[in-house]
Design an enzyme around this catalytic site. Structure first.
Site, PDB file in Angstrom:
ATOM      1  N   LYS A  43       0.673  -1.382   0.031  1.00  0.00           N
ATOM      2  CA  LYS A  43       0.069   0.203  -0.004  1.00  0.00           C
ATOM      3  C   LYS A  43       0.531   1.240   0.147  1.00  0.00           C
ATOM      4  O   LYS A  43       0.180   2.104  -1.041  1.00  0.00           O
ATOM      5  CB  LYS A  43      -0.990  -0.286   1.255  1.00  0.00           C
ATOM      6  CG  LYS A  43      -1.976  -0.996   1.336  1.00  0.00           C
ATOM      7  CD  LYS A  43      -2.528  -0.965   2.787  1.00  0.00           C
ATOM      8  CE  LYS A  43      -2.121  -1.215   3.820  1.00  0.00           C
ATOM      9  NZ  LYS A  43      -1.480  -2.627   4.301  1.00  0.00           N
ATOM     10  N   ARG A 122      -9.580   0.449   9.663  1.00  0.00           N
ATOM     11  CA  ARG A 122      -8.949  -0.331   9.609  1.00  0.00           C
ATOM     12  C   ARG A 122      -9.787  -1.049  10.175  1.00  0.00           C
ATOM     13  O   ARG A 122      -9.612  -2.789  10.543  1.00  0.00           O
ATOM     14  CB  ARG A 122      -7.667  -0.209  10.330  1.00  0.00           C
ATOM     15  CG  ARG A 122      -6.328  -0.924   9.854  1.00  0.00           C
ATOM     16  CD  ARG A 122      -5.416  -0.763  10.843  1.00  0.00           C
ATOM     17  NE  ARG A 122      -4.000  -1.191  10.459  1.00  0.00           N
ATOM     18  CZ  ARG A 122      -3.082  -0.992   9.800  1.00  0.00           C
ATOM     19  NH1 ARG A 122      -3.066   0.773   9.124  1.00  0.00           N
ATOM     20  NH2 ARG A 122      -1.977  -1.122   9.846  1.00  0.00           N
ATOM     21  N   ARG A 161      12.183  -4.906   4.106  1.00  0.00           N
ATOM     22  CA  ARG A 161      11.747  -4.076   4.311  1.00  0.00           C
ATOM     23  C   ARG A 161      12.616  -2.685   5.067  1.00  0.00           C
ATOM     24  O   ARG A 161      12.347  -3.133   5.744  1.00  0.00           O
ATOM     25  CB  ARG A 161      10.229  -3.570   3.976  1.00  0.00           C
ATOM     26  CG  ARG A 161      10.147  -2.599   4.551  1.00  0.00           C
ATOM     27  CD  ARG A 161       8.709  -1.815   4.956  1.00  0.00           C
ATOM     28  NE  ARG A 161       7.904  -2.191   6.015  1.00  0.00           N
ATOM     29  CZ  ARG A 161       6.356  -2.239   6.035  1.00  0.00           C
ATOM     30  NH1 ARG A 161       5.788  -1.587   5.053  1.00  0.00           N
ATOM     31  NH2 ARG A 161       6.026  -2.714   6.906  1.00  0.00           N
ATOM     32  N   ARG A 194      11.614  -1.308  10.400  1.00  0.00           N
ATOM     33  CA  ARG A 194      10.861  -0.678  11.564  1.00  0.00           C
ATOM     34  C   ARG A 194      10.574  -2.601  12.311  1.00  0.00           C
ATOM     35  O   ARG A 194      10.548  -3.213  11.653  1.00  0.00           O
ATOM     36  CB  ARG A 194       9.267  -1.072  10.552  1.00  0.00           C
ATOM     37  CG  ARG A 194       9.167  -0.129  10.134  1.00  0.00           C
ATOM     38  CD  ARG A 194       7.536   0.224   8.965  1.00  0.00           C
ATOM     39  NE  ARG A 194       6.199  -0.811  10.085  1.00  0.00           N
ATOM     40  CZ  ARG A 194       5.326  -0.224   8.904  1.00  0.00           C
ATOM     41  NH1 ARG A 194       4.728   0.091   7.630  1.00  0.00           N
ATOM     42  NH2 ARG A 194       4.984  -0.869   9.990  1.00  0.00           N
ATOM     43  N   ARG A 205      -0.063  -8.638  13.368  1.00  0.00           N
ATOM     44  CA  ARG A 205      -0.984  -7.924  12.719  1.00  0.00           C
ATOM     45  C   ARG A 205      -1.177  -8.614  11.903  1.00  0.00           C
ATOM     46  O   ARG A 205      -2.677  -7.427  10.616  1.00  0.00           O
ATOM     47  CB  ARG A 205       0.375  -6.748  12.073  1.00  0.00           C
ATOM     48  CG  ARG A 205       1.089  -5.969  12.891  1.00  0.00           C
ATOM     49  CD  ARG A 205       2.744  -5.591  12.384  1.00  0.00           C
ATOM     50  NE  ARG A 205       2.640  -5.145  10.796  1.00  0.00           N
ATOM     51  CZ  ARG A 205       4.060  -5.015   9.841  1.00  0.00           C
ATOM     52  NH1 ARG A 205       4.810  -5.505  10.376  1.00  0.00           N
ATOM     53  NH2 ARG A 205       3.711  -3.776   8.852  1.00  0.00           N
TER      54      ARG A 205
HETATM   55  P1  AP5 Z   1       4.973  -1.746   1.938  1.00  0.00           P
HETATM   56  O1  AP5 Z   1       4.239  -0.683   0.358  1.00  0.00           O
HETATM   57  O2  AP5 Z   1       5.666  -1.221   3.149  1.00  0.00           O
HETATM   58  O3  AP5 Z   1       3.688  -2.680   2.277  1.00  0.00           O
HETATM   59  P2  AP5 Z   1       2.463  -1.788   3.298  1.00  0.00           P
HETATM   60  O4  AP5 Z   1       1.071  -2.582   2.728  1.00  0.00           O
HETATM   61  O5  AP5 Z   1       2.035  -0.289   3.103  1.00  0.00           O
HETATM   62  O6  AP5 Z   1       2.670  -2.541   4.183  1.00  0.00           O
HETATM   63  P3  AP5 Z   1       2.335  -1.688   6.067  1.00  0.00           P
HETATM   64  O7  AP5 Z   1       2.978  -2.813   7.030  1.00  0.00           O
HETATM   65  O8  AP5 Z   1       2.898  -0.403   6.067  1.00  0.00           O
HETATM   66  O9  AP5 Z   1       0.749  -1.785   6.102  1.00  0.00           O
HETATM   67  P4  AP5 Z   1       0.860  -2.328   7.577  1.00  0.00           P
HETATM   68  O10 AP5 Z   1      -0.956  -1.261   7.304  1.00  0.00           O
HETATM   69  O11 AP5 Z   1       1.055  -2.985   8.666  1.00  0.00           O
HETATM   70  O12 AP5 Z   1       1.731  -0.866   8.131  1.00  0.00           O
HETATM   71  P5  AP5 Z   1       0.768   0.844   9.120  1.00  0.00           P
HETATM   72  O13 AP5 Z   1       1.972   1.605   8.760  1.00  0.00           O
HETATM   73  O14 AP5 Z   1      -0.649   1.570   8.281  1.00  0.00           O
HETATM   74  O15 AP5 Z   1       5.789  -2.748   0.887  1.00  0.00           O
HETATM   75  C1  AP5 Z   1       6.754  -3.357   1.883  1.00  0.00           C
HETATM   76  C2  AP5 Z   1       7.953  -3.730   1.428  1.00  0.00           C
HETATM   77  O16 AP5 Z   1       7.123  -4.637  -0.238  1.00  0.00           O
HETATM   78  C3  AP5 Z   1       8.405  -2.923   0.829  1.00  0.00           C
HETATM   79  O17 AP5 Z   1       9.645  -2.981   1.300  1.00  0.00           O
HETATM   80  C4  AP5 Z   1       8.177  -2.607  -0.495  1.00  0.00           C
HETATM   81  O18 AP5 Z   1       9.511  -2.183  -0.530  1.00  0.00           O
HETATM   82  C5  AP5 Z   1       8.185  -4.520  -1.012  1.00  0.00           C
HETATM   83  N1  AP5 Z   1       6.897  -4.345  -2.256  1.00  0.00           N
HETATM   84  C6  AP5 Z   1       6.332  -3.040  -2.139  1.00  0.00           C
HETATM   85  N2  AP5 Z   1       5.341  -4.057  -3.925  1.00  0.00           N
HETATM   86  C7  AP5 Z   1       6.075  -4.347  -4.217  1.00  0.00           C
HETATM   87  C8  AP5 Z   1       5.857  -4.849  -5.352  1.00  0.00           C
HETATM   88  N3  AP5 Z   1       4.839  -4.908  -6.702  1.00  0.00           N
HETATM   89  N4  AP5 Z   1       7.335  -6.255  -5.982  1.00  0.00           N
HETATM   90  C9  AP5 Z   1       8.220  -6.546  -4.648  1.00  0.00           C
HETATM   91  N5  AP5 Z   1       8.256  -5.754  -4.251  1.00  0.00           N
HETATM   92  C10 AP5 Z   1       7.435  -4.499  -3.485  1.00  0.00           C
HETATM   93  O19 AP5 Z   1       0.126   0.140  10.437  1.00  0.00           O
HETATM   94  C11 AP5 Z   1       1.618   0.147  11.560  1.00  0.00           C
HETATM   95  C12 AP5 Z   1       0.672   0.300  13.016  1.00  0.00           C
HETATM   96  O20 AP5 Z   1       0.304   1.395  13.167  1.00  0.00           O
HETATM   97  C13 AP5 Z   1       0.079  -1.177  12.754  1.00  0.00           C
HETATM   98  O21 AP5 Z   1      -0.298  -1.853  12.849  1.00  0.00           O
HETATM   99  C14 AP5 Z   1      -1.761  -0.281  13.899  1.00  0.00           C
HETATM  100  O22 AP5 Z   1      -1.133  -0.675  15.467  1.00  0.00           O
HETATM  101  C15 AP5 Z   1      -1.181   0.875  13.721  1.00  0.00           C
HETATM  102  N6  AP5 Z   1      -2.043   1.695  12.720  1.00  0.00           N
HETATM  103  C16 AP5 Z   1      -2.172   2.447  11.935  1.00  0.00           C
HETATM  104  N7  AP5 Z   1      -3.243   2.733  11.432  1.00  0.00           N
HETATM  105  C17 AP5 Z   1      -4.017   2.519  11.770  1.00  0.00           C
HETATM  106  C18 AP5 Z   1      -5.530   2.497  12.122  1.00  0.00           C
HETATM  107  N8  AP5 Z   1      -6.081   3.103  11.186  1.00  0.00           N
HETATM  108  N9  AP5 Z   1      -6.610   1.869  13.531  1.00  0.00           N
HETATM  109  C19 AP5 Z   1      -5.314   1.067  14.207  1.00  0.00           C
HETATM  110  N10 AP5 Z   1      -4.390   0.936  13.928  1.00  0.00           N
HETATM  111  C20 AP5 Z   1      -3.593   1.789  13.721  1.00  0.00           C
END
Ligand code: AP5
Length: 255
Positions: A43, A122, A161, A194, A205
């Site tokens: 994402k 979420r 990542r 991270r 997660r």
């Molecule tokens: P990446 O693009 O970083 O993936 P992502 O889907 O953004 O993954 P996240 O881990 O950031 O999502 P998340 O939802 O767990 O984390 P968030 O920060 O929102 O890609 C991953 C890797 O793959 C990278 O290395 C990239 O280079 C590689 N890649 C990507 N596309 C590729 C491709 N096509 N081919 C090859 N490689 C590729 O949330 C973190 C925490 O915050 C949560 O766990 C929670 O505790 C809290 N939180 C945040 N928002 C909320 C909410 N709304 N409600 C409650 N808690 C929340």
């Protein structure tokens, strides 16, 4: 880091719209998108590409919490300290804390440049709060993208990542390596792993996603907003699929 990137990050990450300078003057034809999908599906990576193409701001709640932690050294309000503890374990932050943070930044949702929400909503209560806010403000969503991918590929993506500590750009040690190891291509910042990308947090997660976030797929499908995209393949291939699904939808919303 470009001046524009700094301005966007100030508005969303610091909770102030001061200095925000949207690129588009008209609210009518802007894009308002929600990205859904399990952790690591890509994402954040797609958000970087969509932001460049569509001129929208990337609003990530995960980046928001990480920025609050680094700014305050985790000596923030009790609610923020509690939020960061949930996050480290891979659990969801309570809805009330998340909505307070988003509501403080509601000007970002009303921006003339549109928005790209990543990581929010979420849970069902978060989705309902967002929908009520947007309906009242007469700001229809252009679409909701659901990215799908097998779990084993997701785990490879998360374990390799690396993220820039100053501009949040996302890299991968093999599939999207930086030009210089450990250094961000965009701003020269330091890349780090991270803490919630460890195996124990990844499995928590994934469970949280299945239990709390996956039901949003039906919610947005019922509203006629959902586009499901296969997230396997290169980032550019996934981006082309995303635009292929969104462009006809945007034409319908804007006409
Ligand atoms: P990446 O693009 O970083 O993936 P992502 O889907 O953004 O993954 P996240 O881990 O950031 O999502 P998340 O939802 O767990 O984390 P968030 O920060 O929102 O890609 C991953 C890797 O793959 C990278 O290395 C990239 O280079 C590689 N890649 C990507 N596309 C590729 C491709 N096509 N081919 C090859 N490689 C590729 O949330 C973190 C925490 O915050 C949560 O766990 C929670 O505790 C809290 N939180 C945040 N928002 C909320 C909410 N709304 N409600 C409650 N808690 C929340």
């Amino acid at each position: 880091m470009s001046a524009l990137k700094k301005i966007e990050q100030t508005g969303w990450l610091r909770g102030s719209s001061a200095g925000c300078r949207p690129r588009f003057r008209e609210r009518r034809n802007c894009w308002r998108l929600v990205l859904l999908g399990p952790p690591g599906v890509g994402k954040g990576t797609q958000s970087q590409l969509l932001k460049q193409r569509l001129g929208t701001c990337h609003l990530s709640t995960g980046d928001l919490f990480r920025a609050a932690c680094s700014r305050t050294g985790c000596n923030s309000t009790p609610a923020m300290v509690e939020a960061l503890n949930f996050m480290r374990r891979g659990e969801l932050v309570p809805d009330s804390t998340v909505w307070d943070m988003v509501r403080e930044r509601s000007e970002c949702l009303q921006c003339r440049a549109g928005f790209l929400l990543d990581g929010f909503p979420r849970t069902l209560p978060q989705a309902e709060q967002l929908q009520a806010f947007l309906e009242e403000a007469l700001l229809p969503l252009t679409g909701v993208v659901e990215y799908k991918m097998p779990l084993d590929v997701i785990i490879q993506r998360l374990s390799g990542r690396r993220v820039c500590e100053s501009c949040n750009a996302v890299f991968h040690i093999t599939s999207r390596p930086p030009k210089v190891e450990g250094v961000c291509n965009d701003c020269g910042g330091r890349l780090y792993q991270r803490p919630d990308d460890c195996p124990a947090s990844i499995s928590v997660r994934m469970e949280a996603y299945q239990k709390s976030t996956a039901p949003l797929i039906h919610y947005y499908a019922d509203l006629g907003l959902l586009a499901s995209i296969d997230a396997d393949g290169t980032a550019d291939q996934v981006f082309a699929r995303t635009m292929g699904a969104l462009v006809p939808r945007a034409r319908r919303v804007n006409n």
